[in-house]
Structures are given as structure tokens and as C-alpha cells.
Design an enzyme around this catalytic site. Sequence first.
Site, short mmCIF file in Angstrom:
data_model
loop_
_atom_site.label_atom_id
_atom_site.label_comp_id
_atom_site.label_asym_id
_atom_site.label_seq_id
_atom_site.Cartn_x
_atom_site.Cartn_y
_atom_site.Cartn_z
N SER A 107 69.82 9.87 -23.62
CA SER A 107 71.27 9.86 -23.51
C SER A 107 71.82 8.55 -24.06
O SER A 107 71.65 8.24 -25.23
CB SER A 107 71.68 10.10 -22.06
OG SER A 107 73.06 10.32 -21.94
N ASP A 157 73.56 21.82 -23.36
CA ASP A 157 73.93 20.48 -22.90
C ASP A 157 75.45 20.41 -22.76
O ASP A 157 76.19 20.59 -23.72
CB ASP A 157 73.44 19.44 -23.90
CG ASP A 157 73.48 18.03 -23.34
OD1 ASP A 157 74.47 17.69 -22.68
OD2 ASP A 157 72.51 17.27 -23.57
N HIS A 205 72.01 18.92 -19.94
CA HIS A 205 71.81 17.48 -20.04
C HIS A 205 70.95 16.93 -18.91
O HIS A 205 70.27 15.93 -19.08
CB HIS A 205 73.17 16.78 -20.03
CG HIS A 205 73.13 15.37 -20.52
ND1 HIS A 205 72.94 15.04 -21.84
CD2 HIS A 205 73.24 14.18 -19.86
CE1 HIS A 205 72.95 13.73 -21.99
NE2 HIS A 205 73.13 13.18 -20.80
#
Length: 419
Positions: A189, A256, A285
Amino acid sequence: MGPWDRLVENISSKLAFFPPTPATYAVREHQDGTGEQYIQPLSPDVPKVLQCKVKIIPVPPFKRGGGGTNIVTAFFRYGSHSRSSHASSGAGGASSSAATAAASSSAASRLTLLYSHGNAVDLGHMLPVYRELSRLLKVNVMGYDYSGYGCSTGSPTVNNTLADITAVLACLQDTYGIPAGRVVLYGQSVGSGPSCYLGAERADLAGVVLHSPLLSGVRVLKPHVRWWPAWADVYPNHTLAPKIKSPVLVMHGTEDEVIHISCGKRLHELCPNKATPLWAAGYGHQDLEMCSGYLPTLENFLAKVAGQQYLQMPAGPGAAGPSVVAQQQQQQQQGQAVGGAPAPAAAAAAAGAAAQQRAAATASGAGAGGSGSASTPSGAGQAGAGSGGAGALNGQNGHQATGAGTAGGPPASASGGRR
């Protein structure tokens, strides 16, 4: 740093970073006269992990601004046992010195993941995850907290994170004797930002793993934007990916909800030395690690960058092992997206860590968002674009080391924007 750069740095620092407050741990010193440190959880929900070397390292001033802080690092050497076993061998004189030298030599020859974690977590959450990744993948793992996260000093800013990862790589080389050619950067991320930066800076790294990566700060907000002034953007991974000479693995969930899969797809296209990606069908995610192809894909990539040396290493307890890699290669080449039931949890500790991260991130991510919201570059919050100002949601970054399954496949269709 010019005035516009400082403005962007100040804005991004408030919108892109959400360190857990307060920190989930404290750094303490063992009461045995060795001066060694450990991480003491401050919450009963955070497990105590002693199988790592904890060091607080200085971050030198950075050429682009930033640095001048002290950050906490945690190094897991593959095959290490509890600290008590190390302490008991410490009084063995020559035999202890020989064992230490052998361990250092083994650590230097083995691959090391330099893991830049996601948002809304710190080392207290991540240590069980690093321990399981080390055990299952047969690698060393180096984790660290960005400036302003956990017990690291300073404030979280983009330039600080770039200075942080540069200092951690130097620590691996100077303190632990790990050559850059045995280091694989792992950026999750928001951690994909410093990982892409260092990957583009250093051509001598073994590889780069990008886990749910962002294309750039603005391109998380608007995945299909074609042009944006560089000074008004942060973590421009789309300009850095073509400069990464090491092999690059991209892993992204097709569902996601924070960083759209189009970001991962585009980064994969831009990398000149790309590996077979993982497009995890149906995963988002927070749960990519639950995908059955997560571990096999990583094993396949590590085997590619380390060659026969990795394949000949003994498997850790419970690890899928290189044999699984060979079984998956044909399925990867057939272009099947991963889907179906999640893989079983590799260890209760990793499952517990995932739950703790979600709970902690949800608590730290609570805020009053505006009526119009969009994902932040970090993938850990939402910046309210309406009358309500800035708020934070979806801060969790769940992690689990999972079992084996099918991997690889073509990217799913992406319509753009948040889902």
C-alpha cells in the site's frame, strides 16, 4: 525544498499517513546486561514476539529533505529461535562465537525481505506477520516503523519515509552484513512509495514486491487521470517503475476498494523486468494475503531472483516449499485469475495479527469525513472533499501468511474509481 514542495509535503502528511495513536508498543532493554532491546506490547491484544533483533537507528539528513530522526527496526533471521536460546548459548565461549559467525554467514547468503508496511499499523501489529513470513518463505525479514510511527521519532512525511528506507537498507548492509544483492524490497500500500523510490535508485537489489501498490497519490484519487503536475503529486510510482532494473512482482486484489486494481495493472505494465503478477479475484485491500495464491506466488518470485540457492534451502516448518512453486508454474502460465475459497491460515499468530490490525486501524481511522470522499494515497483513509473536511476510513491493513493454491492470471477488468 521549494515552497510548493513544502506545501504538498504538509498536505500529504495530514492526509496520507495515519500512525496508530498511541503506539501499540514500547522499546525496552533486557535485564541481562547484554544491552539488547525488545518490543514490549502495550495492549493485551498485541502478542509479544522475541525472535528478532530490535535496534533503534539514526536516519541521516536526506538530500531531498527529511531525515534526522531515529526509527525502530526489527530483524528476523530465518531459523532463529526464542531469545532465551540465544542467551543460553551466549556463554559458550569459542563455540558461541563460531555459532554466531555461522548464523551471520547464513543470514548474509539468504534472501532478506525489507518490508515497508501499510498504514494505520506499527511494529507491534506487524511482528507476528514478519515472523511467519520468515518461517514460511525461508527468508530473513527486516521490518521498521516510519518516522512518526510506533516509537520512531519525528513526523510521517513523504521525504521522511524515503530517508527511512534508505537508512534501513544501510543498516542491513553495515550491521547485519546483508549485501544489497540479497535484499528484496516489499512495499504494501503506502509502503509501495518508498519501495519504488529505492528500487529505482538501486540497480543492485535482488527484487521488488509491490503489494496493493498505488500508481501515485493523485492517481489513487482519480485512477484514469492522464496528466498532473509533478510538484502537486506524491509517491509518483508511475515515473519510478520504468527505472527499476530488478525483477518486480505486483500483487493486487481485483476488488480492492481503496487502491483500484488499475494502479497495480499499470505499474506491472511499466516495469521493464516484470514477474508473473498475482491478480487475486474477489479479494480486496485488506485480505489479499488470504488468497490461496499469495504464498506460492511469493515463493515462485523468490525462486526466480535467488535461483537454485533458494530451491535447495530446507523448508521451514509448515512451509509449502519449492515443490509447490513447480506445481503452480503451469497454472500461472495458463492465465487463470485466483478465486474461490480462501487458503487456510498458516498460523494462529498471523490470524490474530490480522484481527488486531483491523481493530486498531478502525479505531485510528475514525473521523468526520466530508460528503464527497476519495481514497488517500496511503490507501488507509479517505479525504473528505465536501464541506466536512478531512476524515479517515478503511484504515485497516490485514495480514495473514496463508497456505498454497493456484496463482497468476490476467488482470480483471477495471472500471475506475472506488467500488
